[in-house]
Design an enzyme around this catalytic site. Sequence first.
Site, PDB file in Angstrom:
ATOM      1  N   VAL A 118      11.289   5.767  -2.150  1.00 17.32           N
ATOM      2  CA  VAL A 118      12.352   6.274  -3.019  1.00 17.32           C
ATOM      3  C   VAL A 118      11.764   7.429  -3.823  1.00 17.32           C
ATOM      4  O   VAL A 118      10.971   7.204  -4.747  1.00 17.32           O
ATOM      5  CB  VAL A 118      12.895   5.154  -3.950  1.00 17.32           C
ATOM      6  CG1 VAL A 118      14.030   5.688  -4.812  1.00 17.32           C
ATOM      7  CG2 VAL A 118      13.365   3.948  -3.141  1.00 17.32           C
ATOM      8  N   CYS A 149       6.443   4.299  -3.052  1.00 21.83           N
ATOM      9  CA  CYS A 149       6.288   4.098  -1.602  1.00 21.83           C
ATOM     10  C   CYS A 149       7.049   2.862  -1.124  1.00 21.83           C
ATOM     11  O   CYS A 149       7.271   1.904  -1.890  1.00 21.83           O
ATOM     12  CB  CYS A 149       4.819   3.893  -1.251  1.00 21.83           C
ATOM     13  SG  CYS A 149       3.772   5.315  -1.527  1.00 21.83           S
ATOM     14  N   GLU A 165       6.072   0.422   0.790  1.00 25.21           N
ATOM     15  CA  GLU A 165       5.316  -0.838   0.728  1.00 25.21           C
ATOM     16  C   GLU A 165       5.417  -1.476  -0.653  1.00 25.21           C
ATOM     17  O   GLU A 165       5.590  -2.695  -0.785  1.00 25.21           O
ATOM     18  CB  GLU A 165       3.829  -0.589   1.043  1.00 25.21           C
ATOM     19  CG  GLU A 165       3.558  -0.073   2.441  1.00 25.21           C
ATOM     20  CD  GLU A 165       3.565   1.453   2.522  1.00 25.21           C
ATOM     21  OE1 GLU A 165       4.331   2.104   1.792  1.00 25.21           O
ATOM     22  OE2 GLU A 165       2.791   1.995   3.327  1.00 25.21           O
ATOM     23  N   CYS A 168      -0.929   1.609  -2.437  1.00 20.35           N
ATOM     24  CA  CYS A 168      -0.239   0.491  -1.778  1.00 20.35           C
ATOM     25  C   CYS A 168      -1.233  -0.534  -1.246  1.00 20.35           C
ATOM     26  O   CYS A 168      -0.992  -1.739  -1.313  1.00 20.35           O
ATOM     27  CB  CYS A 168       0.666   0.993  -0.655  1.00 20.35           C
ATOM     28  SG  CYS A 168       2.102   1.870  -1.298  1.00 20.35           S
TER      29      CYS A 168
HETATM   30  N1  THU Z   1       4.832   7.104   1.418  1.00 19.80           N
HETATM   31  C1  THU Z   1       5.157   5.789   1.592  1.00 19.80           C
HETATM   32  O1  THU Z   1       6.297   5.374   1.369  1.00 19.80           O
HETATM   33  N2  THU Z   1       4.179   4.946   2.002  1.00 19.80           N
HETATM   34  C2  THU Z   1       2.909   5.318   2.312  1.00 19.80           C
HETATM   35  O2  THU Z   1       2.065   4.473   2.571  1.00 19.80           O
HETATM   36  C3  THU Z   1       2.588   6.761   2.395  1.00 19.80           C
HETATM   37  C4  THU Z   1       3.497   7.634   1.602  1.00 19.80           C
HETATM   38  C5  THU Z   1       5.885   8.042   1.006  1.00 19.80           C
HETATM   39  C6  THU Z   1       5.779   8.534  -0.395  1.00 19.80           C
HETATM   40  C7  THU Z   1       6.545   9.833  -0.307  1.00 19.80           C
HETATM   41  O3  THU Z   1       7.916   9.558  -0.504  1.00 19.80           O
HETATM   42  C8  THU Z   1       6.342  10.303   1.119  1.00 19.80           C
HETATM   43  O4  THU Z   1       5.866   9.183   1.825  1.00 19.80           O
HETATM   44  C9  THU Z   1       5.384  11.457   1.259  1.00 19.80           C
HETATM   45  O5  THU Z   1       4.220  11.212   0.568  1.00 19.80           O
END
Ligand code: THU
Length: 153
Positions: A69, A79, A81, A114
Amino acid sequence: MRKENLGKNLSQTKSSVRLNVESDKNELYEELYKIALKNMDNAYAKYSGFRVSAALLDEDGNVFNGVNVENSSYGATICAERVAISTAVTDGSRKFIAIAVASSDGEVWPCGICRQVIFEFSENLDVISMDSDGKMKVLKISELLKNGFKLKD
Ligand code: THU
């Protein structure tokens, strides 16, 4: 508020998902990954365009979803996770078996923050991802976060 009125106006909006944790591990993890894939459309990745979706499996087979989000104030982004973990903890679940992570760009592994958040709850958890050939990959959180930090229980 009178007790007998509690719940009068409640109804279930979305059904939650449960998997059979006794089933074959490979099958179980593939299904978990599919759930993550299916939910990826809900990611709010307006700024990076990088959509991430996580499906977290607890010891009882409950599955909790999370997507990234993002926010206009970039640092406020969360993130997928950590959304999944927060949702599970909010629901009273803290013991996890596995987390499947899918992205709009294919194979992805949890970021450092995460990894730390996952490690807090389940040091033996399996992290599941899929490579571009559709081959499932599984790594322990303890491999991804070697000598991870945790205060004593
Ligand atoms: N992101 C995640 O949701 N999980 C991860 O483990 C890596 C990064 C997201 C955060 C952001 O919205 C986008 O990926 C780019 O960094």
